[in-house]
Design an enzyme around this catalytic site. Structure first.
Site, PDB file in Angstrom:
ATOM      1  N   ARG A   1      -4.249 -10.004   4.366  1.00  0.00           N
ATOM      2  CA  ARG A   1      -4.567  -9.972   2.925  1.00  0.00           C
ATOM      3  C   ARG A   1      -3.303  -9.484   2.216  1.00  0.00           C
ATOM      4  NH1 ARG A   1      -6.243  -6.470  -1.015  1.00  0.00           N
ATOM      5  NH2 ARG A   1      -7.752  -7.308  -2.498  1.00  0.00           N
TER       6      ARG A   1
ATOM      7  N   LYS B   1       0.820  -1.228   0.000  1.00  0.00           N
ATOM      8  CA  LYS B   1       0.000   0.000   0.000  1.00  0.00           C
ATOM      9  C   LYS B   1       0.847   1.268   0.000  1.00  0.00           C
ATOM     10  CE  LYS B   1      -4.472  -1.648   0.962  1.00  0.00           C
ATOM     11  NZ  LYS B   1      -5.531  -1.927   1.899  1.00  0.00           N
TER      12      LYS B   1
HETATM   13  C1  9MG Z   1     -10.127  -5.056  -1.836  1.00  0.00           C
HETATM   14  N1  9MG Z   1      -9.185  -4.558  -0.853  1.00  0.00           N
HETATM   15  C2  9MG Z   1      -8.136  -3.719  -1.077  1.00  0.00           C
HETATM   16  N2  9MG Z   1      -7.517  -3.468   0.078  1.00  0.00           N
HETATM   17  C3  9MG Z   1      -8.192  -4.136   1.051  1.00  0.00           C
HETATM   18  C4  9MG Z   1      -8.046  -4.263   2.429  1.00  0.00           C
HETATM   19  O1  9MG Z   1      -7.113  -3.599   3.098  1.00  0.00           O
HETATM   20  N3  9MG Z   1      -8.908  -5.034   3.093  1.00  0.00           N
HETATM   21  C5  9MG Z   1      -9.900  -5.691   2.442  1.00  0.00           C
HETATM   22  N4  9MG Z   1     -10.731  -6.461   3.178  1.00  0.00           N
HETATM   23  N5  9MG Z   1     -10.081  -5.608   1.126  1.00  0.00           N
HETATM   24  C6  9MG Z   1      -9.252  -4.836   0.449  1.00  0.00           C
END
Ligand code: 9MG
Length: 290
Positions: free
Chosen positions: A269, A235
């Site tokens: 994730r 990110k």
């Molecule tokens: C789709 N998406 C992109 N970033 C995300 C994040 O931090 N959490 C979740 N649940 N979905 C995300």
């Protein structure tokens, strides 16, 4: 006469969840889980035609599963600021050919559209990951009667504009209040507690400073009684802190993964499954020694 001492009262805490029910998959939560990201958007798998894109996404999903992702998260709409919106039809045309070929895996579909949720669940998805926490009309109804898991995420604003100077008085308090209410609505709609995960939504209407504050106080979300999902991989906060472009953020992502685990995240994730698996192994060894 003997006087019985009153037992000290423990504050009521929701029971700790030991597994997450994702359709036909019961995922134990004693050990952190990995959710591997597979974006099925035109910018992710080169533009060699629709069939090629689906094939590439399927191979990528299989590779992430082999590397140890317990959940594969596929998405057909980019949530990056400025990304072009898609219709239900376009989103389904992107994800269904992939979903149909990986029905043996525990697949989460990243969508905020009730029609897409319904079609994806009918095609074998086991989880819905909604960056809008099932707030669209009929989203709760689309998932409630199925056995799928849901990830309820906090986002301030809408993807197109969410990074335009987001402000909070108390970012953690606001995120927590939002997630508590989202869980309450989901439970009221009939979604069992063992099907719900929560996510503070790193980067969704949050500056690097907000993201770091949430990360420092992630443990405060534990009292909501649902497993915490953390999505920090690659990110822009990592770019902000390290000065690195998207394809050079592995080390920063792994550092973030470790901090999230330490703060209580149970599901990470991530894009880089193999490497994050090692972070989990190191963290677990450290925890067991202490
Ligand atoms: C789709 N998406 C992109 N970033 C995300 C994040 O931090 N959490 C979740 N649940 N979905 C995300």
């Amino acid at each position: 006469m003997a006087v019985r001492k009153a037992r000290p009262r423990r504050p009521l805490q929701p029971k700790k969840k030991t597994s997450l029910q994702c359709g036909r998959f019961t995922l134990p939560l004693e050990k952190p889980l990995l959710m591997g990201v597979v974006n099925v958007t035109p910018d992710s798998f080169s533009d060699g035609g629709r069939f090629f894109a689906a094939e590439a996404a399927v191979s990528h999903a299989r590779r992430l599963a082999e590397e140890g992702a317990e959940i594969i998260d596929i998405g057909g709409e980019s949530s990056r600021p400025g990304a072009a919106p898609v219709s239900d039809q376009q989103e389904l045309e992107r994800i269904l050919p992939v979903l149909e070929r990986i029905g043996d895996l525990c697949v989460s579909v990243d969508t905020r559209r009730p029609a897409v949720m319904k079609a994806a669940l009918a095609a074998g998805a086991s989880m819905i990951n909604d960056i809008q926490a099932l707030s669209e009309p009929y989203a709760l109804e689309a998932v409630a009667g199925t056995g799928c898991a849901v990830c309820l995420m906090h986002m301030k604003g809408q993807p197109a504009t969410m990074q335009h100077e987001p402000r909070y008085d108390d970012v953690v308090g606001e995120v927590k209040t939002f997630l508590r209410e989202a869980v309450r609505k989901a439970r009221f709609a009939g979604i069992g507690a063992d099907r719900i995960a929560i996510d503070p939504g790193f980067g969704f209407g949050k500056t690097a400073r907000h993201n770091l504050e949430i990360l420092r106080k992630l443990g405060e979300l534990r009292s909501l009684g649902a497993p915490i999902v953390a999505g920090l991989s690659r990110k822009s906060t990592i770019g902000h802190l390290t000065g690195r472009p998207l394809d050079e953020r592995l080390a920063g992502s792994l550092a973030m993964a470790l901090l999230a685990l330490q703060g209580g995240a149970r599901i990470l994730r991530v894009h880089d499954v193999k490497e994050t698996k090692d972070v989990i192994a190191v963290w677990q060894a450290y925890k067991n020694e202490s």
